[in-house]
Design a protein around this motif. Structure first.
Motif, PDB file in Angstrom:
ATOM      1  N   GLY A 170       0.828  -1.193   0.000  1.00 54.88           N
ATOM      2  CA  GLY A 170       0.000   0.000   0.000  1.00 54.88           C
ATOM      3  C   GLY A 170       0.861   1.240   0.000  1.00 54.88           C
ATOM      4  N   LEU A 171       0.290   2.360  -0.474  1.00 60.34           N
ATOM      5  CA  LEU A 171       0.999   3.641  -0.490  1.00 60.34           C
ATOM      6  C   LEU A 171       0.132   4.708   0.152  1.00 60.34           C
ATOM      7  N   PHE A 172       0.703   5.429   1.088  1.00 52.14           N
ATOM      8  CA  PHE A 172       0.073   6.611   1.672  1.00 52.14           C
ATOM      9  C   PHE A 172       0.849   7.817   1.171  1.00 52.14           C
ATOM     10  N   MET A 173       0.205   8.644   0.361  1.00 53.78           N
ATOM     11  CA  MET A 173       0.863   9.803  -0.234  1.00 53.78           C
ATOM     12  C   MET A 173       0.359  11.077   0.441  1.00 53.78           C
ATOM     13  N   ASN A 174       1.259  11.754   1.109  1.00 52.92           N
ATOM     14  CA  ASN A 174       0.987  12.952   1.879  1.00 52.92           C
ATOM     15  C   ASN A 174       1.367  14.165   1.024  1.00 52.92           C
ATOM     16  N   SER A 175       0.350  14.808   0.411  1.00 53.64           N
ATOM     17  CA  SER A 175       0.559  15.982  -0.451  1.00 53.64           C
ATOM     18  C   SER A 175       1.605  15.710  -1.530  1.00 53.64           C
ATOM     19  N   PRO A 176       1.376  14.739  -2.394  1.00 53.94           N
ATOM     20  CA  PRO A 176       2.381  14.391  -3.412  1.00 53.94           C
ATOM     21  C   PRO A 176       2.547  15.483  -4.470  1.00 53.94           C
ATOM     22  N   PHE A 177       3.754  15.559  -5.011  1.00 56.75           N
ATOM     23  CA  PHE A 177       4.160  16.613  -5.961  1.00 56.75           C
ATOM     24  C   PHE A 177       3.787  16.187  -7.382  1.00 56.75           C
ATOM     25  N   ALA A 226      -8.391  11.731   0.383  1.00 51.70           N
ATOM     26  CA  ALA A 226      -8.829  12.314   1.650  1.00 51.70           C
ATOM     27  C   ALA A 226      -8.276  13.730   1.749  1.00 51.70           C
ATOM     28  N   ARG A 227      -9.137  14.677   2.104  1.00 51.54           N
ATOM     29  CA  ARG A 227      -8.706  16.080   2.224  1.00 51.54           C
ATOM     30  C   ARG A 227      -8.969  16.558   3.647  1.00 51.54           C
ATOM     31  N   PHE A 228      -8.076  17.420   4.131  1.00 51.87           N
ATOM     32  CA  PHE A 228      -8.123  17.832   5.526  1.00 51.87           C
ATOM     33  C   PHE A 228      -8.118  19.352   5.630  1.00 51.87           C
ATOM     34  N   ASP A 229      -9.193  19.883   6.165  1.00 49.50           N
ATOM     35  CA  ASP A 229      -9.288  21.321   6.355  1.00 49.50           C
ATOM     36  C   ASP A 229      -8.282  21.760   7.412  1.00 49.50           C
ATOM     37  N   GLY A 230      -7.507  22.775   7.091  1.00 45.80           N
ATOM     38  CA  GLY A 230      -6.486  23.260   8.014  1.00 45.80           C
ATOM     39  C   GLY A 230      -5.157  22.555   7.883  1.00 45.80           C
ATOM     40  N   GLY A 231      -5.044  21.648   6.895  1.00 42.39           N
ATOM     41  CA  GLY A 231      -3.806  20.911   6.726  1.00 42.39           C
ATOM     42  C   GLY A 231      -2.718  21.728   6.057  1.00 42.39           C
ATOM     43  N   LYS A 232      -1.477  21.565   6.525  1.00 37.34           N
ATOM     44  CA  LYS A 232      -0.319  22.170   5.874  1.00 37.34           C
ATOM     45  C   LYS A 232       0.174  21.260   4.754  1.00 37.34           C
ATOM     46  N   HIS A 233       1.244  21.713   4.085  1.00 36.77           N
ATOM     47  CA  HIS A 233       1.796  20.904   3.002  1.00 36.77           C
ATOM     48  C   HIS A 233       2.177  19.515   3.505  1.00 36.77           C
ATOM     49  N   ASP A 234       2.932  19.435   4.576  1.00 40.89           N
ATOM     50  CA  ASP A 234       3.144  18.151   5.242  1.00 40.89           C
ATOM     51  C   ASP A 234       2.025  18.015   6.263  1.00 40.89           C
ATOM     52  N   LEU A 235       1.055  17.194   5.945  1.00 40.72           N
ATOM     53  CA  LEU A 235      -0.111  17.062   6.805  1.00 40.72           C
ATOM     54  C   LEU A 235       0.256  16.624   8.216  1.00 40.72           C
ATOM     55  N   ALA A 273      -3.607  12.046   0.236  1.00 40.23           N
ATOM     56  CA  ALA A 273      -4.142  12.994   1.203  1.00 40.23           C
ATOM     57  C   ALA A 273      -3.552  14.375   0.957  1.00 40.23           C
ATOM     58  N   CYS A 274      -4.382  15.388   1.124  1.00 36.71           N
ATOM     59  CA  CYS A 274      -3.905  16.770   0.960  1.00 36.71           C
ATOM     60  C   CYS A 274      -4.831  17.711   1.718  1.00 36.71           C
ATOM     61  N   GLU A 297      -5.413  21.523  -5.753  1.00 38.57           N
ATOM     62  CA  GLU A 297      -6.306  21.081  -6.830  1.00 38.57           C
ATOM     63  C   GLU A 297      -5.544  20.282  -7.884  1.00 38.57           C
ATOM     64  N   HIS A 298      -4.262  20.534  -8.033  1.00 44.24           N
ATOM     65  CA  HIS A 298      -3.450  19.690  -8.916  1.00 44.24           C
ATOM     66  C   HIS A 298      -3.376  18.261  -8.366  1.00 44.24           C
ATOM     67  N   ILE A 299      -3.201  18.139  -7.066  1.00 42.07           N
ATOM     68  CA  ILE A 299      -3.131  16.812  -6.450  1.00 42.07           C
ATOM     69  C   ILE A 299      -4.435  16.056  -6.686  1.00 42.07           C
ATOM     70  N   VAL A 300      -5.552  16.737  -6.458  1.00 43.72           N
ATOM     71  CA  VAL A 300      -6.862  16.120  -6.642  1.00 43.72           C
ATOM     72  C   VAL A 300      -7.070  15.715  -8.099  1.00 43.72           C
ATOM     73  N   ARG A 301      -6.624  16.561  -9.003  1.00 49.53           N
ATOM     74  CA  ARG A 301      -6.840  16.284 -10.426  1.00 49.53           C
ATOM     75  C   ARG A 301      -6.103  15.042 -10.904  1.00 49.53           C
ATOM     76  N   TRP A 302      -4.845  14.897 -10.485  1.00 53.03           N
ATOM     77  CA  TRP A 302      -4.009  13.842 -11.057  1.00 53.03           C
ATOM     78  C   TRP A 302      -3.965  12.564 -10.233  1.00 53.03           C
ATOM     79  N   ALA A 303      -4.502  12.575  -9.032  1.00 48.89           N
ATOM     80  CA  ALA A 303      -4.459  11.367  -8.191  1.00 48.89           C
ATOM     81  C   ALA A 303      -5.045  10.130  -8.871  1.00 48.89           C
TER      82      ALA A 303
END
Length: 352
Positions: free
Chosen positions: A142-149, A281-290, A240-241, A265-271
């Protein structure tokens, strides 16, 4: 293994990667083993201008029986040698050898039957290509991607025609520095000496980052093009972002509640291009490194991650879980063969 800079119970080992045009090359694998192992391990891979220091993240995994590993890639953090250009590469596949070596240590030498990759930002892009390239090897569960570039946070003209022109320049001058890069807002939101709560080495993770060089940018462009064309990662992926992007170049309190590095929105588009089993999964108040967000956001991130793991990753062997729950002696690290892959049918984020 030798003691790590973080002190006990962290230890590290150096992975010899031979030489490149600048001289000797190494990567560094940091390890913290669970007191009651479950045959499961997580491999953390950092982003650009970064290295592993997030011990609270390791705490979360270890408390649940996961062995925790973090890889400082070549020319980053613990692996940065005096003769090297910080954080530089010519192709993201340059990092595959240390990822392969780390996976071999985790699975074959240390006896873990399940491996979760936990990757942040540029680490997310690197490990996505690695997982696609190694898709038939059964390495990753499995992969957990935290705000991937997944795309460059800039207007269309810059991230497409201008970056293409820079990529052509990189053939002649790959190490030429560009007038691009991070402003200091994100770093200020993190570091305890400024507006954040975290202490880390500013020599390895400077507030304003390291210079962006033409060869590195060309490597990022090629990797992002490959992602946008579509990958075939067979393992389930959690992307996640934050819910918000902060665009300012000067400090504002909003920077502490948004991604101040990438456009979310780029992350959401290409995921969805990662594979057939992608959860968003999106988190209100999250920084770049969640995981470096405020305490309430961090708690939600880890809770959602645990819920996703419970649904899509192989469970810990029943006998190991029982032994740990009974308060008995820690089980040995002789583990059974990996269970069958998690069933298909995860929710998929829709492209914009």
């Amino acid at each position: 293994m030798e003691p790590d800079i973080l002190g006990a119970p962290y230890e590290r080992e150096t992975i010899d990667l031979g030489r490149d045009d600048e001289g000797p090359v190494v990567a560094t694998l940091v390890r913290r083993r669970a007191e009651r192992p479950t045959g499961r391990a997580v491999l953390y891979v950092h982003g650009f201008v970064d290295y592993f220091f997030q011990t609270h993240m390791a705490d979360h995994f270890v408390e649940q029986g996961w062995d925790f590993y973090a890889l400082d890639l070549r020319k980053y953090g613990r692996s940065l040698l005096p003769h090297q250009t910080p954080n530089f590469c010519l192709d993201l596949s340059d990092y595959f050898p240390e990822l392969d070596a780390a996976a071999k240590i985790i699975r074959e030498r240390d006896g873990n039957s399940t491996m979760l990759v936990n990757a942040h930002s540029t680490g997310g892009l690197i490990t996505a290509l690695w997982a696609h390239n190694r898709r038939d090897a059964g390495i990753i569960d499995g992969l957990f991607m935290n705000s991937p570039f997944f795309d460059i946070n800039a207007p269309w003209f810059i991230r497409r025609p201008l970056v293409a022109a820079v990529s052509r320049l990189s053939r002649r001058a790959p190490k030429r520095a560009l007038p691009l890069g991070l402003n200091q807002v994100y770093g200020q939101s993190l570091h305890a000496e400024h507006r954040g709560e975290w202490s880390y080495d500013l020599a390895w993770k400077p507030l304003g980052g390291f210079p962006v060089r033409t060869g590195w940018l060309a490597a990022i462009r090629r990797a992002q093009q490959q992602l946008r064309a579509g990958l075939q990662i067979p393992a389930p992926v959690l992307v996640a972002c934050s819910t918000r992007t902060f665009k300012g170049a000067k400090w504002h309190d909003d920077a502490a509640l948004a991604d101040a590095v990438l456009d979310v929105e780029h992350i959401v588009r290409w995921a969805p291009r990662l594979g057939q089993h992608v959860t968003l999964a999106r988190f209100d108040g999250g920084k770049h490194d969640l995981t470096l967000s405020g305490a309430a956001v961090r708690e939600r991130v880890f809770a959602e991650l645990d819920r996703w793991i419970g649904g899509f990753l192989p469970p810990a062997p029943t006998d190991v879980v029982s032994a740990a729950g009974d308060g008995g002696p820690a089980p040995t690290r002789v583990v059974p063969a990996p269970p069958a892959a998690a069933p298909a049918g995860t929710t998929a984020a829709e492209a914009n």
